[in-house]
Design a protein around this motif. Sequence first.
Motif, PDB file in Angstrom:
ATOM      1  N   ARG A 175       0.845  -1.207   0.000  1.00 18.37           N
ATOM      2  CA  ARG A 175       0.000   0.000   0.000  1.00 18.37           C
ATOM      3  C   ARG A 175       0.876   1.251   0.000  1.00 18.37           C
ATOM      4  N   GLU A 176       1.921   1.254   0.837  1.00 18.93           N
ATOM      5  CA  GLU A 176       2.816   2.416   0.887  1.00 18.93           C
ATOM      6  C   GLU A 176       3.479   2.656  -0.464  1.00 18.93           C
ATOM      7  N   SER A 177       3.894   1.590  -1.107  1.00 23.60           N
ATOM      8  CA  SER A 177       4.551   1.729  -2.411  1.00 23.60           C
ATOM      9  C   SER A 177       3.604   2.299  -3.450  1.00 23.60           C
ATOM     10  N   LEU A 178       2.367   1.851  -3.413  1.00 24.88           N
ATOM     11  CA  LEU A 178       1.388   2.355  -4.377  1.00 24.88           C
ATOM     12  C   LEU A 178       1.140   3.850  -4.154  1.00 24.88           C
ATOM     13  N   ILE A 179       0.999   4.219  -2.894  1.00 23.35           N
ATOM     14  CA  ILE A 179       0.754   5.640  -2.587  1.00 23.35           C
ATOM     15  C   ILE A 179       1.939   6.488  -3.038  1.00 23.35           C
ATOM     16  N   GLU A 180       3.150   5.965  -2.770  1.00 26.44           N
ATOM     17  CA  GLU A 180       4.358   6.706  -3.180  1.00 26.44           C
ATOM     18  C   GLU A 180       4.392   6.939  -4.681  1.00 26.44           C
ATOM     19  N   ARG A 181       3.819   6.022  -5.436  1.00 32.53           N
ATOM     20  CA  ARG A 181       3.871   6.119  -6.892  1.00 32.53           C
ATOM     21  C   ARG A 181       2.620   6.761  -7.485  1.00 32.53           C
ATOM     22  N   GLY A 182       1.807   7.346  -6.654  1.00 28.28           N
ATOM     23  CA  GLY A 182       0.688   8.130  -7.158  1.00 28.28           C
ATOM     24  C   GLY A 182      -0.595   7.355  -7.377  1.00 28.28           C
ATOM     25  N   TYR A 183      -0.659   6.123  -6.868  1.00 26.92           N
ATOM     26  CA  TYR A 183      -1.910   5.356  -6.977  1.00 26.92           C
ATOM     27  C   TYR A 183      -2.892   5.827  -5.902  1.00 26.92           C
ATOM     28  N   VAL A 184      -4.171   5.753  -6.224  1.00 19.39           N
ATOM     29  CA  VAL A 184      -5.206   6.023  -5.225  1.00 19.39           C
ATOM     30  C   VAL A 184      -6.209   4.873  -5.249  1.00 19.39           C
ATOM     31  N   ARG A 185      -6.989   4.763  -4.196  1.00 15.91           N
ATOM     32  CA  ARG A 185      -8.031   3.723  -4.180  1.00 15.91           C
ATOM     33  C   ARG A 185      -9.112   4.103  -5.176  1.00 15.91           C
ATOM     34  N   LEU A 186      -9.378   3.166  -6.081  1.00 15.56           N
ATOM     35  CA  LEU A 186     -10.256   3.462  -7.204  1.00 15.56           C
ATOM     36  C   LEU A 186     -11.711   3.654  -6.769  1.00 15.56           C
ATOM     37  N   GLY A 187     -12.188   2.768  -5.881  1.00 16.89           N
ATOM     38  CA  GLY A 187     -13.594   2.832  -5.484  1.00 16.89           C
ATOM     39  C   GLY A 187     -13.974   4.174  -4.883  1.00 16.89           C
ATOM     40  N   PRO A 188     -13.290   4.591  -3.814  1.00 13.29           N
ATOM     41  CA  PRO A 188     -13.615   5.886  -3.222  1.00 13.29           C
ATOM     42  C   PRO A 188     -13.457   7.043  -4.209  1.00 13.29           C
ATOM     43  N   TRP A 189     -12.443   6.951  -5.072  1.00 14.32           N
ATOM     44  CA  TRP A 189     -12.221   8.049  -6.033  1.00 14.32           C
ATOM     45  C   TRP A 189     -13.403   8.156  -7.007  1.00 14.32           C
ATOM     46  N   MET A 190     -13.844   7.017  -7.524  1.00 11.45           N
ATOM     47  CA  MET A 190     -14.975   7.036  -8.451  1.00 11.45           C
ATOM     48  C   MET A 190     -16.262   7.445  -7.723  1.00 11.45           C
ATOM     49  N   THR A 191     -16.410   6.974  -6.496  1.00  4.91           N
ATOM     50  CA  THR A 191     -17.597   7.352  -5.726  1.00  4.91           C
ATOM     51  C   THR A 191     -17.633   8.867  -5.525  1.00  4.91           C
ATOM     52  N   SER A 192     -16.453   9.437  -5.286  1.00  7.52           N
ATOM     53  CA  SER A 192     -16.398  10.896  -5.097  1.00  7.52           C
ATOM     54  C   SER A 192     -16.791  11.644  -6.363  1.00  7.52           C
ATOM     55  N   LYS A 193     -16.707  10.935  -7.500  1.00  6.14           N
ATOM     56  CA  LYS A 193     -17.104  11.547  -8.770  1.00  6.14           C
ATOM     57  C   LYS A 193     -18.579  11.276  -9.077  1.00  6.14           C
ATOM     58  N   GLY A 194     -19.266  10.618  -8.138  1.00  6.37           N
ATOM     59  CA  GLY A 194     -20.689  10.406  -8.312  1.00  6.37           C
ATOM     60  C   GLY A 194     -21.080   9.056  -8.883  1.00  6.37           C
ATOM     61  N   PHE A 195     -20.130   8.128  -9.028  1.00  6.32           N
ATOM     62  CA  PHE A 195     -20.425   6.810  -9.591  1.00  6.32           C
ATOM     63  C   PHE A 195     -20.854   5.834  -8.491  1.00  6.32           C
ATOM     64  N   THR A 196     -21.722   4.923  -8.873  1.00 13.65           N
ATOM     65  CA  THR A 196     -21.985   3.776  -8.013  1.00 13.65           C
ATOM     66  C   THR A 196     -21.138   2.607  -8.532  1.00 13.65           C
ATOM     67  N   VAL A 197     -20.857   1.656  -7.646  1.00 15.55           N
ATOM     68  CA  VAL A 197     -19.899   0.597  -7.976  1.00 15.55           C
ATOM     69  C   VAL A 197     -20.534  -0.780  -7.799  1.00 15.55           C
ATOM     70  N   THR A 198     -20.324  -1.661  -8.781  1.00 15.10           N
ATOM     71  CA  THR A 198     -20.601  -3.091  -8.580  1.00 15.10           C
ATOM     72  C   THR A 198     -19.322  -3.854  -8.910  1.00 15.10           C
ATOM     73  N   TRP A 199     -19.193  -5.035  -8.320  1.00 18.32           N
ATOM     74  CA  TRP A 199     -17.936  -5.787  -8.423  1.00 18.32           C
ATOM     75  C   TRP A 199     -18.215  -7.217  -8.852  1.00 18.32           C
ATOM     76  N   ASP A 200     -17.560  -7.668  -9.930  1.00 18.31           N
ATOM     77  CA  ASP A 200     -17.649  -9.058 -10.390  1.00 18.31           C
ATOM     78  C   ASP A 200     -16.389  -9.772  -9.896  1.00 18.31           C
ATOM     79  N   PRO A 201     -16.522 -10.578  -8.834  1.00 16.30           N
ATOM     80  CA  PRO A 201     -15.312 -11.162  -8.238  1.00 16.30           C
ATOM     81  C   PRO A 201     -14.636 -12.176  -9.150  1.00 16.30           C
ATOM     82  N   MET A 202     -15.370 -12.768 -10.080  1.00 15.39           N
ATOM     83  CA  MET A 202     -14.733 -13.753 -10.950  1.00 15.39           C
ATOM     84  C   MET A 202     -13.936 -13.076 -12.059  1.00 15.39           C
ATOM     85  N   LYS A 203     -14.541 -12.089 -12.709  1.00 14.75           N
ATOM     86  CA  LYS A 203     -13.785 -11.366 -13.739  1.00 14.75           C
ATOM     87  C   LYS A 203     -12.826 -10.351 -13.134  1.00 14.75           C
TER      88      LYS A 203
END
Lengths: 264, 389
Positions: free
Chosen positions: A183-211
Amino acid sequence: MTALLSLTTIFLSYNQAQSECKFNLFIPAERGFVLDLSRHHIDQLSNEISYLFFLRSSSKSSLSVDVGLRRSPRSKQTIEIESDPLFGYLNDRRGLPSKLSIGLEGWTPRGVSGSMKVVARFENASAQVTLHYTAHKEKGKPRFNNETWDEDIALVESLARQAMSIAVRWKLAGVGSSIDAGRESLIERGYVRLGPWMTSKGFTVTWDPMKRMATFTKGNQTIKLAEGSREGFDGSVRKDHGSLIVGLNGELWAKTSQLSSWIN
Amino acid sequence: MAHALPPISARDVDFTGNHPMRNVDGPYADPEVTWSSSGTEAAPAISIDIDGNLSVKFEHYNNSDKSGTGVFQVYFAELLLPDSTTVPLQVNGNSGASASVSIPAYGSFWSPNFQISGWDPWIHGGQLRIGYLVDTTGIPGLVGYGMTREWRFLVNLEPPVGHMATVWHELLEETTAYAWGEDDPTQAGKDLTFGLYYAQRFAYPGQENLTSNWFDESNSFKLSTLLRTSGWVTGNCYDVAVYLHLLFESQGLSNEPLLRLCQRGPYDLRAFLSNDICPIGSDSTIPSNYNPIAWTNHCVVLFDGKIFDACLALQKAPDLSGYWNPPASWTSTQHWYVDHGQEFTGVAKRFIQPSEIISFDPPQFNFDLHLPHEMTQSEDTTFIFGGIL
């Protein structure tokens, strides 16, 4: 006592060369695969590979999941074979149920066969999932018991995406690194958590665990992004968002600079 | 009432001169039989070559307060063959041998080394049986000990080499079965090639899926997982050639690098159409199983300057006689292409013409089967793989 000590020494040195696999993956019990082998191997060129090997007694098939980090260059012959203008398979990467590639290069099965192999690479990190069916003889030829191909390729895709994420984490934070270090390495390289970021943009999220695919919906816009891929679907249009989606402990992480331009 | 003293009990057995061995689970212990608190752990097999120099010694424990000099007598050694016949072996050059041994009170002791010889000078295997006694007649009150012990015993043509320097038991059993009775390297190589081709182990995946299935990302051959996967499995020419190479190495046949046969051709496509071949896995006696296939390269085993190719069978030998088997110990020219005028033999038929290619991705062809055969000598290179995993 001397004999006992000698034997202990033999087994210790063997275990050091062949230690346990440094990652875990969950396969639903109903798929029938039982873990048979767990290994981590470092070769003479310091290339590292961890692999899990499963057997499925019901259909006599085997499944291998590898995560590797290369520290030596790929041989010229291997490059030539993989990138052959006629039979090269490096760009043959979309034979998966999600239709989205994994990693930056690699290949997927071209058709139903006696085995399926997904190879995904991100620079020197790699993931490889191979499933082998066995066969019986029919009219002088082997006939492979691949009736479960469709459900197996879905499982293989899921494992390959998860394995790609682990490989990327190892590349960024070290082989066998912890979730926190990843997690620290990802943050250092500019990654963010996708779900919260998209939610902040007004999107709802569904997740297909197999795909391993997240579907983000806002109004008329639907965006599909998959773990281990730098491709996604904006509606029905396939787009490149410039960096791999990395899965970490149930979270998807992404670089969002290009994804921002996808949002209406 | 007198209490019987505990018997002398067996502990280790140590063979020397035998080849280091392992199996899919890891290396075998040496000494081959090791006493432990949980009992006796026996290595499943002994590997020796036809000119090998095998000796053995035994360790026992005396759990009594009696001590002195006894006699350790190996009174027979023999090899029990699968047909239930036995081959008598020599112990120190005779039918048996004995030597004095010092037996301590409450301690362990080793027998002297006994030299075992006399197995037949060709590839075979059986059960090595050795009968021995610890004669304690000279030590009043100490009960003697005697037993017959058995080990799987595999006779190699030569000491295993290369990747098989620590030989894998599974491959040694396989090669022993294929090349049983051979004492000539070339004939053994032919047997291994035919054995693998007909083993119903590998099946060539076909034109739609030419990728190798048994290499990892570091170009290492995944022998462990292959051996753990039972039955028929897919494998392309690289998989088959590497496996055959390992079989050769297990019998100590020279480990020349694998050979890649390549062909650039006049159209710079690096593609050629093969002769009618029956790929490994299919029944080579059925003519309809022979078909042409498009390739840009092909991997084979090179041994003593000759080619051994377990990936395919051809209908005709280089002298145009009926063959229907995999090429084995053929010259490079014989294996690749020989023009006999109206007929030709070998693996390759002709270059693929651009007009025959419908699609590059995925590769699709419309072969014009009426085009004449036409080939040049292949541009061969070696193929180095990264080891075995």
